[in-house]
Enzyme design. Sequence first.
Site, PDB file in Angstrom:
ATOM      1  N   ASN A  27       0.874  -1.174   0.000  1.00 27.86           N
ATOM      2  CA  ASN A  27       0.000   0.000   0.000  1.00 27.86           C
ATOM      3  C   ASN A  27       0.911   1.224   0.000  1.00 27.86           C
ATOM      4  OD1 ASN A  27      -1.752   2.083   0.529  1.00 27.86           O
ATOM      5  ND2 ASN A  27      -2.334   1.390   2.581  1.00 27.86           N
ATOM      6  N   LYS A  29       0.125   4.252  -0.149  1.00 29.61           N
ATOM      7  CA  LYS A  29      -0.478   5.431   0.497  1.00 29.61           C
ATOM      8  C   LYS A  29      -0.259   6.668  -0.396  1.00 29.61           C
ATOM      9  CE  LYS A  29      -0.012   3.138   4.899  1.00 29.61           C
ATOM     10  NZ  LYS A  29       0.104   3.224   6.343  1.00 29.61           N
ATOM     11  N   HIS A 110      -9.359   1.317   5.272  1.00 27.40           N
ATOM     12  CA  HIS A 110      -8.065   1.503   5.939  1.00 27.40           C
ATOM     13  C   HIS A 110      -8.253   2.444   7.135  1.00 27.40           C
ATOM     14  CE1 HIS A 110      -3.922   2.572   6.740  1.00 27.40           C
ATOM     15  NE2 HIS A 110      -3.576   1.506   6.043  1.00 27.40           N
ATOM     16  N   GLU A 112      -6.554   4.789   8.197  1.00 25.65           N
ATOM     17  CA  GLU A 112      -6.302   6.204   7.888  1.00 25.65           C
ATOM     18  C   GLU A 112      -7.533   6.842   7.250  1.00 25.65           C
ATOM     19  OE1 GLU A 112      -2.611   5.591   5.794  1.00 25.65           O
ATOM     20  OE2 GLU A 112      -1.660   5.002   7.678  1.00 25.65           O
ATOM     21  N   GLU A 181      -5.038  -4.739  10.740  1.00 27.32           N
ATOM     22  CA  GLU A 181      -3.969  -3.759  10.940  1.00 27.32           C
ATOM     23  C   GLU A 181      -4.214  -3.008  12.248  1.00 27.32           C
ATOM     24  OE1 GLU A 181      -2.063  -2.589   6.879  1.00 27.32           O
ATOM     25  OE2 GLU A 181      -3.732  -1.241   7.299  1.00 27.32           O
ATOM     26  N   GLY A 187       3.046   2.231  10.808  1.00 27.07           N
ATOM     27  CA  GLY A 187       4.027   3.301  10.650  1.00 27.07           C
ATOM     28  C   GLY A 187       4.802   3.633  11.905  1.00 27.07           C
ATOM     29  N   SER A 226       3.824  -2.143  10.263  1.00 30.37           N
ATOM     30  CA  SER A 226       5.280  -2.196  10.445  1.00 30.37           C
ATOM     31  C   SER A 226       5.902  -3.522  10.012  1.00 30.37           C
ATOM     32  CB  SER A 226       5.657  -1.870  11.899  1.00 30.37           C
ATOM     33  OG  SER A 226       5.305  -0.535  12.205  1.00 30.37           O
TER      34      SER A 226
HETATM   35  P1  13P Z   1       3.369   0.388   7.570  1.00 32.77           P
HETATM   36  O1  13P Z   1       3.819  -0.921   6.961  1.00 32.77           O
HETATM   37  O2  13P Z   1       4.092   1.570   7.040  1.00 32.77           O
HETATM   38  O3  13P Z   1       3.313   0.292   9.069  1.00 32.77           O
HETATM   39  O4  13P Z   1       1.838   0.594   7.087  1.00 32.77           O
HETATM   40  C1  13P Z   1       0.939  -0.448   7.246  1.00 32.77           C
HETATM   41  C2  13P Z   1      -0.295  -0.094   6.535  1.00 32.77           C
HETATM   42  O5  13P Z   1      -1.054   0.759   6.954  1.00 32.77           O
HETATM   43  C3  13P Z   1      -0.577  -0.788   5.263  1.00 32.77           C
HETATM   44  O6  13P Z   1      -1.870  -0.547   4.822  1.00 32.77           O
END
Ligand code: 13P
Length: 268
Positions: A27, A29, A110, A112, A181, A187, A226
């Site tokens: 992803n 982002k 997601h 976010e 997640e 992150g 992560s």
């Molecule tokens: P990270 O791997 O950067 O922690 O992000 C995970 C994520 O949100 C994937 O959708």
Amino acid sequence: MGGIQAGEILSNLERSDMPNRPFIVGNWKMNGLRSQMAEARAIDRGAARHVGVRVAVAPPFTLIAAMAEDAHAIAVGGQDCHQQQSGAFTGDISAAMLKDAGATFVIVGHSERRAMHGETDAVVKAKAEAALEAGLEIIVCVGETEAQRDAGQAEAVVCAQLDGSLPVGEGAAPRLTVAYEPVWAIGTGRVASPADVAAMHGAIRARLATLFGEEGAEISILYGGSVNAGNAAELLATDEVGGALVGGASLTAESFLAIVAAALPQAD
Ligand code: 13P
């Protein structure tokens, strides 16, 4: 390994062929300019060498068409879609548009999007249904916050998200992947322990059985948060982990392909 046969490359895109292959999804982002297409092409070439793993990338909308045109061995998808197929929704992108651009799947729900765009379970479910209607596969994300975990509510929160977000209509299950997640692991460099992941994925599996009956056993459950080359093998070997949804470490071919390679022992 010798040259890649056309049939092998094709089979990397077809889920029904080898349904139990680990599924590794990047992803990107809000990252990725056209200048980074070389990374995508390198990921694609690497994926072609690992046909035992199903590999996908969800770039920003602006790169979907170019990436899909170049892709031989990876699936390309969106990170979100609107719940309507068209209309007066300035700035939004519909599932039909994603499909038209060459996407074969979309991520919905997601954390976010849930946190920064106020997406409720009902909105996520409507988006998932719109994506299925448009002919896309879907990855539906769930996950608890740190406060919810500390309060002992992690499984209850995630199960409620599953109940509210998953489309349960006819034909949904074979095109559905769930991604767990934990918000506090995204992150942050903090990874959920294999024991916690196993417990949560077990709870998700049980809920999928309740919601989908026998079909629930076939739905892949990805872990995200992560994931990197150093921790991927252990996470991917954990019970009920069908793959990974990778953020930061999916942005370069070197780090993403190391995760793809870590998924291979599982496939053998
Ligand atoms: P990270 O791997 O950067 O922690 O992000 C995970 C994520 O949100 C994937 O959708």
